[in-house]
Write an enzyme that holds these catalytic residues in place. Structure first.
Site, short mmCIF file in Angstrom:
data_model
loop_
_atom_site.label_atom_id
_atom_site.label_comp_id
_atom_site.label_asym_id
_atom_site.label_seq_id
_atom_site.Cartn_x
_atom_site.Cartn_y
_atom_site.Cartn_z
N SER A 144 37.10 5.24 13.83
CA SER A 144 37.79 4.58 12.72
C SER A 144 39.15 5.24 12.53
CB SER A 144 36.96 4.72 11.43
OG SER A 144 37.71 4.37 10.29
N TYR A 184 32.75 10.52 5.75
CA TYR A 184 32.99 9.53 6.80
C TYR A 184 34.22 9.90 7.63
CZ TYR A 184 33.70 5.01 9.07
OH TYR A 184 33.86 4.02 10.00
#
Length: 243
Positions: free
Chosen positions: A147, A160
């Protein structure tokens, strides 16, 4: 079309969203696919549905229900692929969780450990288990799904972002270690409207359908891919290298 006939690919977290799109795109190019997604009590068999759709389209696929973060899951995934297809040519490391939203002052360290266990440690274990078999392929491929949070951070998502940053660093290191072998290791950071992004209020935008990022995953998992140690952004049928 990439030349992937006869190849066998593991795609984790492939029951819905980006993983499902990746599995279907890879299968459409001729590879057999192990469609992995954990089966939750009371929820539909998403991995089975994707495997069924691939077979209905003339492809080869099996469903697998391992939780990638469970003890022994990595070897179990590898064994299942070998029993079904007799080989492993690529792994798309897509399974992941976003964890609860919280700023640092409110962050639960137990939640941090859960995210790191799934998004990082489980990926390391699967890479270790699959590597001996990828080295036997004439064109072994590892595709780590990351990501842009791992590149730039994202507000309120320390676990995350940290897990994806660690994943990026590991993948780039592995790419360097394996550069003199037939194995190529790359990172895909996709943009898409998925059940995971919906948790952060991302609208369901057809321009960001998962299928519009899947072409890059199929290429990076194929024997046509010659690049190594790169990070690619994908979404809306646009692909760019992060530098």
């Amino acid at each position: 079309m990439v030349s992937s006939v006869g190849r066998a690919v593991i795609v984790t977290g492939a029951g819905k969203g980006l993983g499902a799109a990746f599995a279907q795109a890879i299968a459409s190019e001729g590879s057999a696919v192990l469609v992995n997604n954990r089966l939750r009590k009371g929820q539909p068999d998403s991995a089975g549905a994707i495997a069924d759709s691939i077979r209905a389209s003339g492809g080869r696929a099996i469903a697998n229900y391992q939780d990638v973060a469970a003890p022994g899951a990595a070897q179990a995934l590898v064994t299942a692929a070998l029993e079904a297809f007799g080989r492993i040519d690529a792994v798309v490391f897509n399974a992941g969780i976003v964890g609860p939203a919280a700023k640092l002052t409110d962050m639960d360290l137990a939640a941090l450990r859960d995210v790191l266990n799934t998004n990082f440690l489980a990926q390391v274990a699967l890479a270790q288990a699959a590597l001996p078999h990828l080295l036997q392929s004439h064109a072994g491929r590892m595709v780590f799904v990351s990501s842009s949070a791992g590149l730039h951070g994202v507000r309120g998502r320390v676990p995350y972002a940290a897990s994806k940053g660690a994943l990026n660093a590991m993948a780039l290191t592995i790419a360097d270690e394996l550069k003199r072998t037939p194995v190529r290791v790359n990172i895909l950071s996709p943009y898409a409207s998925t059940p995971m992004t919906a948790q952060d209020g991302v609208a369901d935008d057809p321009r960001l359908a998962p299928e519009r990022a899947a072409g890059m995953a199929a290429y990076l998992a194929s024997d046509a891919c010659s690049v190594n140690g790169q990070i690619f952004l994908a979404g809306g049928r646009r692909y760019r290298r992060a530098r």
